[in-house]
Motif scaffolding. Structure first.
Motif, short mmCIF file in Angstrom:
data_model
loop_
_atom_site.label_atom_id
_atom_site.label_comp_id
_atom_site.label_asym_id
_atom_site.label_seq_id
_atom_site.Cartn_x
_atom_site.Cartn_y
_atom_site.Cartn_z
N LEU A 200 40.30 45.07 43.14
CA LEU A 200 39.24 44.70 42.47
C LEU A 200 38.76 46.23 41.63
O LEU A 200 38.80 47.15 42.29
N GLU A 201 38.61 46.04 40.33
CA GLU A 201 37.95 47.23 39.70
C GLU A 201 36.40 47.12 39.89
O GLU A 201 35.82 46.42 39.29
N PHE B 157 38.37 33.69 40.28
CA PHE B 157 37.58 35.19 40.27
C PHE B 157 36.89 35.14 38.92
O PHE B 157 35.66 35.42 38.72
N LYS B 158 37.50 34.54 37.86
CA LYS B 158 36.80 34.51 36.52
C LYS B 158 35.82 33.46 36.40
O LYS B 158 35.05 33.67 35.33
N VAL B 159 35.80 32.51 37.34
CA VAL B 159 34.75 31.57 37.14
C VAL B 159 33.15 32.35 37.36
O VAL B 159 32.20 32.01 36.38
N GLN B 160 33.33 33.47 38.12
CA GLN B 160 31.94 34.52 38.14
C GLN B 160 31.06 33.84 38.77
O GLN B 160 29.65 34.31 38.42
N ASP B 161 31.00 32.92 39.70
CA ASP B 161 29.94 32.02 40.50
C ASP B 161 29.79 32.60 41.89
O ASP B 161 28.83 31.90 42.62
N HIS B 162 30.75 33.27 42.28
CA HIS B 162 30.57 33.97 43.75
C HIS B 162 29.34 35.03 43.77
O HIS B 162 28.92 35.73 42.78
N PRO B 163 28.82 34.93 45.20
CA PRO B 163 27.72 35.88 45.44
C PRO B 163 27.85 37.38 44.98
O PRO B 163 26.95 38.01 44.59
N GLU B 164 28.90 38.13 44.96
CA GLU B 164 29.19 39.39 44.61
C GLU B 164 29.83 39.59 43.24
O GLU B 164 30.52 40.42 43.40
N ALA B 165 29.92 38.71 42.53
CA ALA B 165 30.74 38.81 41.35
C ALA B 165 30.44 40.08 40.54
O ALA B 165 31.28 40.57 39.90
N ASP B 166 29.22 40.60 40.49
CA ASP B 166 28.85 41.51 39.81
C ASP B 166 29.39 42.83 40.22
O ASP B 166 29.07 44.00 39.48
N GLU B 167 29.98 43.05 41.47
CA GLU B 167 30.35 44.15 42.06
C GLU B 167 31.64 44.73 41.32
O GLU B 167 32.23 45.81 41.57
N SER B 168 32.44 43.81 40.66
CA SER B 168 33.71 44.10 39.97
C SER B 168 33.89 43.54 39.00
O SER B 168 33.35 42.63 38.54
N THR B 169 34.52 44.22 38.05
CA THR B 169 34.80 43.58 36.55
C THR B 169 36.17 43.13 36.29
O THR B 169 36.56 42.51 35.48
N ASN B 170 37.09 43.20 37.37
CA ASN B 170 38.50 42.75 36.94
C ASN B 170 39.29 42.43 38.44
O ASN B 170 38.72 43.31 39.37
N CYS B 171 40.00 41.80 38.40
CA CYS B 171 40.58 41.50 39.52
C CYS B 171 42.41 41.56 39.27
O CYS B 171 42.88 40.85 38.14
N ILE B 172 43.08 42.53 39.49
CA ILE B 172 44.49 42.64 39.28
C ILE B 172 45.28 42.49 40.62
O ILE B 172 44.74 42.39 41.84
N PHE B 173 46.78 42.28 40.52
CA PHE B 173 47.56 42.02 41.44
C PHE B 173 48.60 43.11 41.63
O PHE B 173 49.31 43.31 40.26
N VAL B 174 49.32 43.59 42.59
CA VAL B 174 50.40 44.25 42.62
C VAL B 174 51.48 43.81 43.78
O VAL B 174 51.01 43.37 44.69
N ASP B 175 52.46 44.03 43.48
CA ASP B 175 53.44 43.47 44.26
C ASP B 175 53.64 44.10 45.54
O ASP B 175 53.40 45.40 45.78
N GLU B 176 53.88 43.32 46.71
CA GLU B 176 53.86 43.84 48.06
C GLU B 176 54.87 44.95 48.18
O GLU B 176 54.73 46.04 48.68
N SER B 177 56.01 44.62 47.47
CA SER B 177 57.09 45.51 47.43
C SER B 177 56.94 47.11 46.88
O SER B 177 57.51 47.97 47.27
N SER B 178 55.87 47.10 45.99
CA SER B 178 55.50 48.20 45.33
C SER B 178 54.68 49.21 46.09
O SER B 178 54.81 50.35 45.86
N VAL B 179 54.26 48.65 47.19
CA VAL B 179 53.39 49.63 48.41
C VAL B 179 54.54 50.84 48.77
O VAL B 179 53.95 51.73 48.66
#
Length: 296
Positions: A143-144, A245-267
């Motif tokens: 999360l950003e 996530f983009k619906v933005q109706d969850h309780p702490e939606a304002d704590e982040s501005t974006n949701c990104i994903f990284v491949d498990e293999s990239s770790v």
């Protein structure tokens, strides 16, 4: 397993691995010892620093609010199987900003070491929780963080927050602590990370596995404040999660501005990825734990 600190000064974190593998530890594999004697030491000088820092932080950001947190006094081991034992007291977010996040934090650490042989004794050290959320298509969620947040503004971080003392029934009203109270605190620690994922990402609890504990990260930028790092598996794919996530109706939606994903293999090669430099220090430590467990 014996607990060892692994330091990464350049990336500003230290970590300890608590699990033998990425399956992690369950609720029954850890213990809690709670007592008010594990609270931070405070004198008038420290109280004045906390008050000044809190007043200034509130002036800069009226959205922040105080609340009780569990304080980490010590991580120990117990029994033949050397189960992790967390010795916890109470602190507050106000104390955290006024000590760990204060410009006086280095001086407080030096003073604690000099006077008590414990550099953390004059620091709040609230117990944080963070998670690797592994999606059904083998990606991790990052999360950003919003710029109004008091920490790691604009950086990428896993879902996380704090275990909450007020969620433990009777804890604040009854100073007598017994085994059942410590078990309830232990339960709250594991439940809290699931709650944070639901509130921050908008994933219903029914799609999440039980959290499993992998290790602990100490953030050098906040005077070695520590957070427990869990792994939680999600039955949803990344595109489904992003829609929620983009619906933005969850309780702490304002704590982040974006949701990104990284491949498990990239770790495994995370330090050379284009997102590594954008990670908050605690998340860098979390990924170091996961990388070490997957490359044993």
């Amino acid at each position: 397993m014996a607990l060892q600190h692994v330091h990464d000064v350049a990336n500003k974190f230290t970590y300890q691995i608590l699990s033998h593998d990425t399956n992690g530890l369950c609720f029954d594999d850890v213990e809690v010892d709670f007592s008010m004697k594990y609270n931070m030491k405070v004198d008038q000088t420290i109280s004045d620093v906390i008050e000044r820092t809190w007043t200034e932080r509130r002036r800069q950001n009226p959205r922040i609010f105080d609340g009780l947190k569990f304080r980490v006094h010590q991580l120990d081991q117990r029994g033949r199987h050397r189960r992790p034992l967390f010795r916890l007291g109470l602190t507050s977010y106000r104390e955290y900003l006024g000590t760990n996040c204060s410009d006086q934090a280095p001086e407080l650490r030096v003073r604690g070491q000099r006077e008590h042989g414990n550099p953390q004794i004059y620091l709040s050290d609230p117990l944080g929780v963070g998670a690797f959320v592994l999606t059904d298509d083998n990606k991790f969620i990052l999360l950003e963080r919003s710029h109004w947040c008091s920490e790691a503004q604009g950086l990428l971080d896993g879902p996380g927050g704090h275990a909450e003392p007020h969620m433990v029934s009777g804890l604040l009203e009854n100073p007598e602590v017994d085994r059942s109270t410590c078990d309830a605190i232990r339960s709250e620690i594991f439940q809290s990370i699931t709650r944070e994922i639901v509130d921050e990402v908008n994933i219903p609890k029914c799609f999440l596995s039980e959290p499993r504990l992998l290790g602990i990260v100490f953030n050098h930028t906040t005077a070695w404040r520590c957070s427990l790092q869990f792994i939680v598996k999600c039955q949803l794919k990344s595109d489904e999660i992003l829609k929620r996530f983009k619906v933005q109706d969850h309780p702490e939606a304002d704590e982040s501005t974006n949701c990104i994903f990284v491949d498990e293999s990239s770790v495994i090669d995370a330090t050379s990825s284009d997102w590594w430099d954008q990670l908050a220090p605690a998340s860098k430590g979390a990924y170091a734990i996961y990388r070490q467990l997957t490359t044993k």
